[in-house]
Design a protein around this motif. Structure first.
Motif, PDB file in Angstrom:
ATOM      1  N   ALA A  20       0.832  -1.201   0.000  1.00  0.00           N
ATOM      2  CA  ALA A  20       0.000   0.000   0.000  1.00  0.00           C
ATOM      3  C   ALA A  20       0.868   1.252   0.000  1.00  0.00           C
ATOM      4  O   ALA A  20       0.575   2.232  -0.697  1.00  0.00           O
ATOM      5  CB  ALA A  20      -0.930  -0.004   1.209  1.00  0.00           C
ATOM      6  N   ARG A  21       1.944   1.224   0.774  1.00  0.00           N
ATOM      7  CA  ARG A  21       2.860   2.360   0.822  1.00  0.00           C
ATOM      8  C   ARG A  21       3.505   2.597  -0.541  1.00  0.00           C
ATOM      9  O   ARG A  21       3.561   3.725  -1.039  1.00  0.00           O
ATOM     10  CB  ARG A  21       3.938   2.097   1.884  1.00  0.00           C
ATOM     11  N   ALA A  22       4.002   1.527  -1.156  1.00  0.00           N
ATOM     12  CA  ALA A  22       4.650   1.651  -2.464  1.00  0.00           C
ATOM     13  C   ALA A  22       3.664   2.089  -3.536  1.00  0.00           C
ATOM     14  O   ALA A  22       4.004   2.881  -4.423  1.00  0.00           O
ATOM     15  CB  ALA A  22       5.290   0.315  -2.847  1.00  0.00           C
ATOM     16  N   ALA A  23       2.433   1.568  -3.459  1.00  0.00           N
ATOM     17  CA  ALA A  23       1.422   1.944  -4.442  1.00  0.00           C
ATOM     18  C   ALA A  23       1.089   3.423  -4.339  1.00  0.00           C
ATOM     19  O   ALA A  23       0.870   4.096  -5.356  1.00  0.00           O
ATOM     20  CB  ALA A  23       0.164   1.102  -4.233  1.00  0.00           C
ATOM     21  N   TYR A  24       1.051   3.951  -3.121  1.00  0.00           N
ATOM     22  CA  TYR A  24       0.770   5.378  -2.940  1.00  0.00           C
ATOM     23  C   TYR A  24       1.863   6.218  -3.584  1.00  0.00           C
ATOM     24  O   TYR A  24       1.581   7.220  -4.257  1.00  0.00           O
ATOM     25  CB  TYR A  24       0.657   5.684  -1.443  1.00  0.00           C
ATOM     26  N   ILE A  25       3.108   5.806  -3.423  1.00  0.00           N
ATOM     27  CA  ILE A  25       4.211   6.510  -4.079  1.00  0.00           C
ATOM     28  C   ILE A  25       4.045   6.464  -5.592  1.00  0.00           C
ATOM     29  O   ILE A  25       4.289   7.451  -6.294  1.00  0.00           O
ATOM     30  CB  ILE A  25       5.558   5.888  -3.667  1.00  0.00           C
ATOM     31  N   GLY A  26       3.622   5.314  -6.104  1.00  0.00           N
ATOM     32  CA  GLY A  26       3.492   5.133  -7.544  1.00  0.00           C
ATOM     33  C   GLY A  26       2.285   5.796  -8.167  1.00  0.00           C
ATOM     34  O   GLY A  26       2.134   5.771  -9.398  1.00  0.00           O
ATOM     35  N   GLY A  27       1.391   6.381  -7.362  1.00  0.00           N
ATOM     36  CA  GLY A  27       0.282   7.125  -7.943  1.00  0.00           C
ATOM     37  C   GLY A  27      -1.097   6.754  -7.473  1.00  0.00           C
ATOM     38  O   GLY A  27      -2.083   7.389  -7.879  1.00  0.00           O
ATOM     39  N   PHE A  28      -1.228   5.724  -6.613  1.00  0.00           N
ATOM     40  CA  PHE A  28      -2.551   5.385  -6.086  1.00  0.00           C
ATOM     41  C   PHE A  28      -2.977   6.432  -5.064  1.00  0.00           C
ATOM     42  O   PHE A  28      -2.137   7.083  -4.429  1.00  0.00           O
ATOM     43  CB  PHE A  28      -2.538   3.989  -5.463  1.00  0.00           C
ATOM     44  N   ASP A  29      -4.275   6.590  -4.921  1.00  0.00           N
ATOM     45  CA  ASP A  29      -4.823   7.658  -4.083  1.00  0.00           C
ATOM     46  C   ASP A  29      -5.204   7.214  -2.678  1.00  0.00           C
ATOM     47  O   ASP A  29      -5.099   7.996  -1.723  1.00  0.00           O
ATOM     48  CB  ASP A  29      -6.059   8.258  -4.761  1.00  0.00           C
ATOM     49  N   THR A  30      -5.673   5.976  -2.565  1.00  0.00           N
ATOM     50  CA  THR A  30      -6.192   5.481  -1.290  1.00  0.00           C
ATOM     51  C   THR A  30      -5.857   4.002  -1.156  1.00  0.00           C
ATOM     52  O   THR A  30      -5.441   3.340  -2.111  1.00  0.00           O
ATOM     53  CB  THR A  30      -7.720   5.655  -1.204  1.00  0.00           C
ATOM     54  N   THR A  31      -6.077   3.473   0.040  1.00  0.00           N
ATOM     55  CA  THR A  31      -5.910   2.039   0.294  1.00  0.00           C
ATOM     56  C   THR A  31      -7.077   1.545   1.129  1.00  0.00           C
ATOM     57  O   THR A  31      -7.699   2.319   1.875  1.00  0.00           O
ATOM     58  CB  THR A  31      -4.588   1.749   1.021  1.00  0.00           C
ATOM     59  N   SER A  32      -7.361   0.255   1.017  1.00  0.00           N
ATOM     60  CA  SER A  32      -8.377  -0.350   1.877  1.00  0.00           C
ATOM     61  C   SER A  32      -7.763  -0.884   3.171  1.00  0.00           C
ATOM     62  O   SER A  32      -8.487  -1.273   4.079  1.00  0.00           O
ATOM     63  CB  SER A  32      -9.056  -1.512   1.133  1.00  0.00           C
ATOM     64  N   ASP A  33      -6.431  -0.896   3.252  1.00  0.00           N
ATOM     65  CA  ASP A  33      -5.728  -1.524   4.369  1.00  0.00           C
ATOM     66  C   ASP A  33      -5.553  -0.548   5.528  1.00  0.00           C
ATOM     67  O   ASP A  33      -4.815   0.437   5.423  1.00  0.00           O
ATOM     68  CB  ASP A  33      -4.366  -2.032   3.892  1.00  0.00           C
ATOM     69  N   LEU A  34      -6.205  -0.824   6.635  1.00  0.00           N
ATOM     70  CA  LEU A  34      -6.157   0.094   7.778  1.00  0.00           C
ATOM     71  C   LEU A  34      -4.782   0.158   8.429  1.00  0.00           C
ATOM     72  O   LEU A  34      -4.376   1.200   8.954  1.00  0.00           O
ATOM     73  CB  LEU A  34      -7.208  -0.299   8.814  1.00  0.00           C
ATOM     74  N   ALA A  35      -4.029  -0.940   8.402  1.00  0.00           N
ATOM     75  CA  ALA A  35      -2.681  -0.910   8.965  1.00  0.00           C
ATOM     76  C   ALA A  35      -1.797   0.057   8.192  1.00  0.00           C
ATOM     77  O   ALA A  35      -0.983   0.781   8.771  1.00  0.00           O
ATOM     78  CB  ALA A  35      -2.065  -2.307   8.959  1.00  0.00           C
ATOM     79  N   ALA A  36      -1.965   0.083   6.876  1.00  0.00           N
ATOM     80  CA  ALA A  36      -1.202   1.029   6.055  1.00  0.00           C
ATOM     81  C   ALA A  36      -1.631   2.462   6.341  1.00  0.00           C
ATOM     82  O   ALA A  36      -0.811   3.377   6.397  1.00  0.00           O
ATOM     83  CB  ALA A  36      -1.390   0.714   4.568  1.00  0.00           C
ATOM     84  N   GLY A  37      -2.934   2.648   6.528  1.00  0.00           N
ATOM     85  CA  GLY A  37      -3.418   3.979   6.872  1.00  0.00           C
ATOM     86  C   GLY A  37      -2.884   4.448   8.214  1.00  0.00           C
ATOM     87  O   GLY A  37      -2.479   5.599   8.375  1.00  0.00           O
ATOM     88  N   PHE A  38      -2.858   3.533   9.182  1.00  0.00           N
ATOM     89  CA  PHE A  38      -2.371   3.873  10.521  1.00  0.00           C
ATOM     90  C   PHE A  38      -0.883   4.181  10.514  1.00  0.00           C
ATOM     91  O   PHE A  38      -0.434   5.174  11.090  1.00  0.00           O
ATOM     92  CB  PHE A  38      -2.661   2.714  11.474  1.00  0.00           C
ATOM     93  N   ARG A  39      -0.101   3.326   9.864  1.00  0.00           N
ATOM     94  CA  ARG A  39       1.349   3.476   9.921  1.00  0.00           C
ATOM     95  C   ARG A  39       1.854   4.604   9.037  1.00  0.00           C
ATOM     96  O   ARG A  39       2.783   5.327   9.414  1.00  0.00           O
ATOM     97  CB  ARG A  39       2.033   2.160   9.520  1.00  0.00           C
ATOM     98  N   TYR A  40       1.246   4.785   7.855  1.00  0.00           N
ATOM     99  CA  TYR A  40       1.817   5.721   6.878  1.00  0.00           C
ATOM    100  C   TYR A  40       0.891   6.879   6.516  1.00  0.00           C
ATOM    101  O   TYR A  40       1.193   7.638   5.588  1.00  0.00           O
ATOM    102  CB  TYR A  40       2.222   4.960   5.612  1.00  0.00           C
ATOM    103  N   ASN A  41      -0.230   6.999   7.197  1.00  0.00           N
ATOM    104  CA  ASN A  41      -1.146   8.120   6.957  1.00  0.00           C
ATOM    105  C   ASN A  41      -1.674   8.168   5.524  1.00  0.00           C
ATOM    106  O   ASN A  41      -1.913   9.242   4.970  1.00  0.00           O
ATOM    107  CB  ASN A  41      -0.464   9.452   7.319  1.00  0.00           C
ATOM    108  N   ILE A  42      -1.842   7.019   4.917  1.00  0.00           N
ATOM    109  CA  ILE A  42      -2.438   6.935   3.586  1.00  0.00           C
ATOM    110  C   ILE A  42      -3.954   6.979   3.754  1.00  0.00           C
ATOM    111  O   ILE A  42      -4.502   6.280   4.617  1.00  0.00           O
ATOM    112  CB  ILE A  42      -2.022   5.631   2.878  1.00  0.00           C
ATOM    113  N   PRO A  43      -4.660   7.770   2.958  1.00  0.00           N
ATOM    114  CA  PRO A  43      -6.127   7.797   3.072  1.00  0.00           C
ATOM    115  C   PRO A  43      -6.724   6.402   2.858  1.00  0.00           C
ATOM    116  O   PRO A  43      -6.312   5.677   1.952  1.00  0.00           O
ATOM    117  CB  PRO A  43      -6.555   8.761   1.956  1.00  0.00           C
TER     118      PRO A  43
END
Length: 442
Positions: free
Chosen positions: A179-202
């Motif tokens: 999820a973190r790598a995908a956000y760098i590559g251009g994705f906007d959001t993730t469904s994974d709450l652990a990724a949201g918690f750890r890396y502040n991804i929407p």
């Protein structure tokens, strides 16, 4: 900048055993031979891009910084190594005091790279640098592969929304890194709450088919979801009959319905029909989200469809057929002692075939044409030519064992957008091809 901007590093365990045994046995032998403290330079690079890819994407640098910071051996680990007879007593004593004290330079996260690009340069004693090989490669190879797939999907999406939703298709820890790598590559959001918690991804998410099947009717399911989440929610409309579901969705939520999601069927055809139906029902602002085993090719094929966002799972977290970048970590220079005044001399693997390497402590710069578009990746070991001095790619990441280049994830995401935009237009082609620019050694 507060700590939340950089991602939560709470509860991070030691990374010292995320390594291959031969890293430790090399240290043991070097300590016994008196060569362990020789000043050394290692570089991480790839000899080739994954087949058909035109550029790579650097991802995982922030995680590498965490891994280096947390690379230490606690009593329980040392007991394990002793009981398993992995290394001898003097080596265990050396490991007990281990903490990386060297310097690391590298391409900043989100930057693009090419064959031979010195993506990471690690400098220090032989022993302290060689121990980091496996964990660095495991992070860079995984994260850069996911980011490259994400970048291709982002280019294919042409500005439409992208949702990372691959957590259930990979290892639970890989899911967070993906999820973190995908956000760098251009994705906007993730469904994974652990990724949201750890890396502040929407994060996003509403319901699956099971929620519809739980209720006596589809209308009951839609009503329950709207009552709970509001009219702006996304309703899944392909559990039974799509046409009937869209009609029911608008009746329940009204024309303020946020979105409908389509997860099966001929997505191009169904999306057109759903858009027409929504417009006829007055839900002209209701968006259409499509999922269902998408990859960059499927996304590109839907360019003409009235789709507002794509949800991607399996193909993203597996690198869309290229789950690794084949990066290696090689000793490229070393001195005869720990004396910083002693000059480094280049060393290189001279194997037959494609496994040879280029010796010497390297710099890298990207040469641009008269229009400001990249035309070559220039890699050298001597003085940097004056015309490339302001185009150098490596930045200092760790100095004297201390990380000095932590940054918000959004900075890496924005850097990637800019780096990709600086490549020739053919970089965005999905057809198989050679690297979009050559690597030149000087």
């Amino acid at each position: 900048m507060n700590s939340a901007d950089l991602g939560r590093r709470v509860g991070v365990p030691s990374t010292a055993l995320f390594t291959d045994q031969y890293e430790l046995t090399m240290v043991q032998a070097a300590l016994k031979a008196g060569t362990a403290d020789r000043r050394s330079v290692f570089e991480a690079f790839t000899r080739r891009l994954p087949e058909g890819r035109r550029y790579g994407v650097v991802a995982g640098i922030g995680r590498v910084l965490d891994a280096v910071e947390n690379f230490h051996f606690d009593d329980e680990m040392l007991t394990f190594l002793r009981e398993q007879n992995v290394v001898d007593g003097p080596t265990l004593a050396w490991l007990a005091d281990y903490s990386f004290s060297g310097d690391i330079w590298g391409y900043p996260e989100g930057e693009v790279y090419f064959p031979g690009s010195p993506i990471l340069r690690v400098e220090g004693s032989f022993a302290e640098c060689v121990l980091l090989e496996t964990v660095i490669l495991s992070i860079l190879n995984h994260d850069s592969a996911i980011a490259a797939a994400a970048s291709r999907m982002s280019a294919a999406a042409g500005g439409r929304g992208l949702i990372e939703m691959g957590a259930r298709r990979t290892h639970e820890l890989s899911a967070v890194a993906s999820a973190r790598a995908a956000y760098i590559g251009g994705f906007d959001t993730t469904s994974d709450l652990a990724a949201g918690f750890r890396y502040n991804i929407p994060t996003v998410g509403t319901s699956a088919h099971a929620f519809t099947l739980l209720h006596d009717t589809e209308r009951d399911a839609f009503r329950a979801q709207v009552d709970s989440l509001g009219r702006g929610t996304t309703l899944l409309v392909d559990t039974y009959d799509v046409t009937e579901a869209v009609r029911t969705a608008v009746e329940v939520a009204g024309t303020e319905l946020g979105a409908v999601r389509i997860d099966s069927g001929d997505l191009l055809l169904v999306a057109h029909r759903v858009r027409q139906q929504l417009d006829e029902l007055g839900a002209t602002e209701t968006k259409i989200v499509v999922t269902s085993d998408l990859d960059e090719y499927a996304i590109a094929s839907l360019a003409a469809a009235p789709v507002d966002a794509y949800g991607v799972g399996t193909q993203l977290v597996t690198g869309s057929g290229q789950p690794t970048c084949s990066m290696v970590y090689k000793l490229v220079a070393r001195a005869g002692s720990a004396d910083p005044a002693e000059p480094l001399r280049p060393v290189a693997k001279k194997s037959l075939g494609a496994k040879s390497s280029v010796g010497g402590r390297k710099w890298a710069a990207r040469r641009l044409d008269e229009n400001g578009v990249a035309e070559a990746e220039v890699v050298g070991t001597g003085a940097v030519p004056a015309e490339l001095a302001d185009r150098q790619l490596l930045v200092e990441l760790v100095k004297g064992g201390e990380a000095i280049a932590r940054e918000p994830l959004d900075a890496a995401r924005e850097r990637h957008i800019a780096a990709r935009a600086g490549l020739p237009m053919s970089a965005l082609q999905l057809s198989r091809g050679e690297p979009v620019i050559p690597t030149e050694y000087v």
